[in-house]
Design a protein around this motif. Structure first.
Motif, PDB file in Angstrom:
ATOM      1  N   HIS A 107      16.237  -3.832  24.949  1.00 52.43           N
ATOM      2  CA  HIS A 107      16.132  -2.969  23.783  1.00 52.43           C
ATOM      3  C   HIS A 107      14.709  -2.440  23.676  1.00 52.43           C
ATOM      4  O   HIS A 107      14.012  -2.320  24.697  1.00 52.43           O
ATOM      5  CB  HIS A 107      16.570  -3.757  22.536  1.00 52.43           C
ATOM      6  CG  HIS A 107      17.006  -2.881  21.414  1.00 52.43           C
ATOM      7  ND1 HIS A 107      18.052  -1.999  21.525  1.00 52.43           N
ATOM      8  CD2 HIS A 107      16.557  -2.749  20.132  1.00 52.43           C
ATOM      9  CE1 HIS A 107      18.220  -1.364  20.381  1.00 52.43           C
ATOM     10  NE2 HIS A 107      17.307  -1.793  19.513  1.00 52.43           N
ATOM     11  N   PHE A 108      14.246  -2.134  22.499  1.00 54.26           N
ATOM     12  CA  PHE A 108      12.879  -1.673  22.286  1.00 54.26           C
ATOM     13  C   PHE A 108      12.547  -1.933  20.829  1.00 54.26           C
ATOM     14  O   PHE A 108      13.394  -2.437  20.082  1.00 54.26           O
ATOM     15  CB  PHE A 108      12.722  -0.182  22.664  1.00 54.26           C
ATOM     16  CG  PHE A 108      13.553   0.776  21.859  1.00 54.26           C
ATOM     17  CD1 PHE A 108      14.934   0.848  22.020  1.00 54.26           C
ATOM     18  CD2 PHE A 108      12.959   1.618  20.924  1.00 54.26           C
ATOM     19  CE1 PHE A 108      15.698   1.744  21.270  1.00 54.26           C
ATOM     20  CE2 PHE A 108      13.719   2.522  20.172  1.00 54.26           C
ATOM     21  CZ  PHE A 108      15.094   2.578  20.356  1.00 54.26           C
ATOM     22  N   ALA A 147       3.915  -6.174  28.895  1.00 53.58           N
ATOM     23  CA  ALA A 147       3.227  -4.987  29.410  1.00 53.58           C
ATOM     24  C   ALA A 147       1.741  -5.094  29.064  1.00 53.58           C
ATOM     25  O   ALA A 147       1.333  -6.012  28.351  1.00 53.58           O
ATOM     26  CB  ALA A 147       3.825  -3.739  28.798  1.00 53.58           C
ATOM     27  N   ASP A 148       0.927  -4.165  29.588  1.00 53.01           N
ATOM     28  CA  ASP A 148      -0.510  -4.175  29.264  1.00 53.01           C
ATOM     29  C   ASP A 148      -0.695  -4.156  27.754  1.00 53.01           C
ATOM     30  O   ASP A 148      -1.543  -4.837  27.204  1.00 53.01           O
ATOM     31  CB  ASP A 148      -1.206  -2.949  29.875  1.00 53.01           C
ATOM     32  CG  ASP A 148      -1.261  -3.065  31.389  1.00 53.01           C
ATOM     33  OD1 ASP A 148      -1.080  -4.199  31.895  1.00 53.01           O
ATOM     34  OD2 ASP A 148      -1.446  -2.033  32.053  1.00 53.01           O
ATOM     35  N   ARG A 149       0.116  -3.331  27.112  1.00 53.65           N
ATOM     36  CA  ARG A 149       0.050  -3.264  25.650  1.00 53.65           C
ATOM     37  C   ARG A 149       1.492  -3.410  25.164  1.00 53.65           C
ATOM     38  O   ARG A 149       2.318  -2.530  25.352  1.00 53.65           O
ATOM     39  CB  ARG A 149      -0.525  -1.909  25.239  1.00 53.65           C
ATOM     40  CG  ARG A 149      -0.745  -1.752  23.767  1.00 53.65           C
ATOM     41  CD  ARG A 149      -1.704  -0.576  23.475  1.00 53.65           C
ATOM     42  NE  ARG A 149      -1.768  -0.343  22.035  1.00 53.65           N
ATOM     43  CZ  ARG A 149      -0.983   0.502  21.403  1.00 53.65           C
ATOM     44  NH1 ARG A 149      -0.087   1.208  22.056  1.00 53.65           N
ATOM     45  NH2 ARG A 149      -1.091   0.652  20.086  1.00 53.65           N
ATOM     46  N   GLY A 150       1.826  -4.547  24.601  1.00 56.79           N
ATOM     47  CA  GLY A 150       3.182  -4.739  24.099  1.00 56.79           C
ATOM     48  C   GLY A 150       4.140  -5.262  25.168  1.00 56.79           C
ATOM     49  O   GLY A 150       3.749  -6.075  26.010  1.00 56.79           O
ATOM     50  N   PHE A 151       5.363  -4.741  25.148  1.00 50.99           N
ATOM     51  CA  PHE A 151       6.428  -5.342  25.945  1.00 50.99           C
ATOM     52  C   PHE A 151       7.273  -4.270  26.613  1.00 50.99           C
ATOM     53  O   PHE A 151       7.211  -3.106  26.269  1.00 50.99           O
ATOM     54  CB  PHE A 151       7.286  -6.214  25.020  1.00 50.99           C
ATOM     55  CG  PHE A 151       6.471  -7.277  24.345  1.00 50.99           C
ATOM     56  CD1 PHE A 151       6.193  -8.469  24.999  1.00 50.99           C
ATOM     57  CD2 PHE A 151       5.907  -7.057  23.088  1.00 50.99           C
ATOM     58  CE1 PHE A 151       5.384  -9.438  24.400  1.00 50.99           C
ATOM     59  CE2 PHE A 151       5.102  -8.014  22.479  1.00 50.99           C
ATOM     60  CZ  PHE A 151       4.841  -9.199  23.136  1.00 50.99           C
ATOM     61  N   ARG A 152       8.062  -4.711  27.609  1.00 51.84           N
ATOM     62  CA  ARG A 152       8.921  -3.763  28.323  1.00 51.84           C
ATOM     63  C   ARG A 152      10.180  -4.479  28.799  1.00 51.84           C
ATOM     64  O   ARG A 152      10.254  -5.707  28.766  1.00 51.84           O
ATOM     65  CB  ARG A 152       8.169  -3.155  29.503  1.00 51.84           C
ATOM     66  CG  ARG A 152       7.776  -4.165  30.551  1.00 51.84           C
ATOM     67  CD  ARG A 152       6.913  -3.523  31.615  1.00 51.84           C
ATOM     68  NE  ARG A 152       6.813  -4.396  32.784  1.00 51.84           N
ATOM     69  CZ  ARG A 152       7.700  -4.395  33.782  1.00 51.84           C
ATOM     70  NH1 ARG A 152       8.717  -3.565  33.782  1.00 51.84           N
ATOM     71  NH2 ARG A 152       7.557  -5.223  34.785  1.00 51.84           N
ATOM     72  N   ASN A 153      11.147  -3.693  29.266  1.00 46.55           N
ATOM     73  CA  ASN A 153      12.393  -4.269  29.770  1.00 46.55           C
ATOM     74  C   ASN A 153      12.305  -4.476  31.271  1.00 46.55           C
ATOM     75  O   ASN A 153      12.021  -3.524  32.001  1.00 46.55           O
ATOM     76  CB  ASN A 153      13.566  -3.332  29.443  1.00 46.55           C
ATOM     77  CG  ASN A 153      13.874  -3.324  27.973  1.00 46.55           C
ATOM     78  OD1 ASN A 153      14.344  -4.309  27.420  1.00 46.55           O
ATOM     79  ND2 ASN A 153      13.587  -2.213  27.317  1.00 46.55           N
TER      80      ASN A 153
END
Ligand code: ZN
Ligand code: ZN
Length: 351
Positions: free
Chosen positions: A213-214, A29-35
């Motif tokens: 997950h997250f 993602a723009d900042r960090g991660f996503r599923n």
């Protein structure tokens, strides 16, 4: 003809390069991660409030009853010397010790009394681990699935110290450095990154693989670090460790297709109620069986139950629900086992 098509081709090329800027993976993602296959692992504010109401203002949330909530226990039978089998011991929760070809691997080591940033509050452990850190054999490799407190524990990592090499998802190296672990012993990996851990004449191939997950250890760091499952591949035995995950019908089939023969899956079965809140990030036993089938594992071991009250199902409910899910799918106990805490089983290597 060619002359008239050429401008079109140029437009197509230009459009193509604009549509695919720098090949950013779908889970970045723009900042960090996503599923990639679920938008809703956070569940939304409405669902969150419903769960808070259940947890604190109703009697729908289970509490510990020592007479009722007795998780089966067994004495570990750790590997001694070389063996044609892989030796697998459930230490408790998501912590599993895998011993093969003289390489000892520990998953998500968590030996503390609470899964929490503080020692006086948060989910208390009701079933102690099968071993203490001091009773472990020398640990060569640790894999971490994500940074939730029940999977990444500061006191345990401090106790293990610079003994193991740590393989962690993207963004977690700094956490280890801040706790004094030698940065040369921590390898950050993205989904589908591969590394070889060499120990004498033996080597273990590690691949970080996807999960749904997250992450987060505070109110402000949500999804800043990646979550992952892991393949641990010896030349004659492959383990796949799921970590914590929800179900979708894409990721696990892809993992099965890309990894080849998986001899043992390690799959969570607990922390799944209430479904309206937990489903995107935590499988129930039925979905765990589907993961076992999607990855095409010869056998699987059930984890992530029996140690902490993290959710609204009873402490032993996942074990019983797994038995029902197995019966429904027509698979024997040995194919997807819920071990006793401390139980060791040996699985044949392919030679
Ligand atoms: Zn988690
Ligand atoms: Zn968990």
């Amino acid at each position: 003809m060619t002359g008239r098509l050429a401008p079109l081709a140029i437009v197509a090329l230009a459009w193509g390069s604009a549509a695919l800027p720098a090949e950013v993976p779908a889970h970045h993602a723009d900042r960090g991660f996503r599923n990639p296959y679920s938008d809703s692992v956070s569940g939304g504010a409405g669902n969150f409030l419903r769960v808070v109401r259940m947890r604190f203002f109703s009697d729908m949330w289970p509490t510990y009853d020592p007479a009722r909530d007795r998780v089966p226990r067994a004495t570990p039978a750790l590997a001694s010397g070389a063996s044609a089998n892989a030796t697998v011991t459930w230490v408790g929760h998501a912590t599993v010790l895998i011993q093969h070809q003289g390489i000892n691997v520990l998953t998500d080591p968590m030996f503390s009394d609470r899964a929490s940033p503080v020692s006086f509050a948060g989910p208390r452990r009701v079933t102690r681990p099968a071993l203490t850190v001091g009773e472990l054999p020398p640990v060569d490799v640790v894999v971490i699935s994500h940074n939730h407190y029940d999977h990444l524990d500061a006191a345990t990592v401090k106790a293990l110290g610079d003994g193991p090499v740590y393989y962690v998802p993207l963004g977690l190296r700094r956490w280890f450095e801040r706790r004094g672990i030698d940065s040369g012993r921590v390898f950050e990996m993205d989904w589908w990154d591969r590394r070889y851990h060499v120990s004498g004449a033996r080597s273990l191939r590690l691949t970080a693989t996807p999960s749904q997950h997250f992450s987060g250890r505070s109110l402000t760091d949500r999804n800043e670090t990646l979550w992952a499952s892991w393949s641990l591949a010896w030349d004659d035995f492959q383990v796949w460790f799921a970590g914590d995950t929800g179900y979708n019908d894409r990721q696990f089939r892809e993992i099965g297709d890309r990894l080849g023969k998986i001899d043992l899956g390690i799959v969570p079965i607990g922390a799944y109620e209430p479904r309206f809140f937990m489903r995107p990030a935590h499988v129930n036993p039925e979905e765990a069986v589907r993961i076992h089938q999607d990855i095409g594992a010869t056998a699987s071991l059930a984890i992530h139950w029996g140690a902490f009250f993290l959710s609204a199902e009873g402490l032993l409910t996942p074990m019983h629900a797994l038995a029902a899910a197995r019966a429904e799918a027509g698979i024997p106990e040995s194919e997807f086992a819920a071990f006793a805490v401390g139980e060791t089983r040996r699985y044949p290597a392919r030679r």
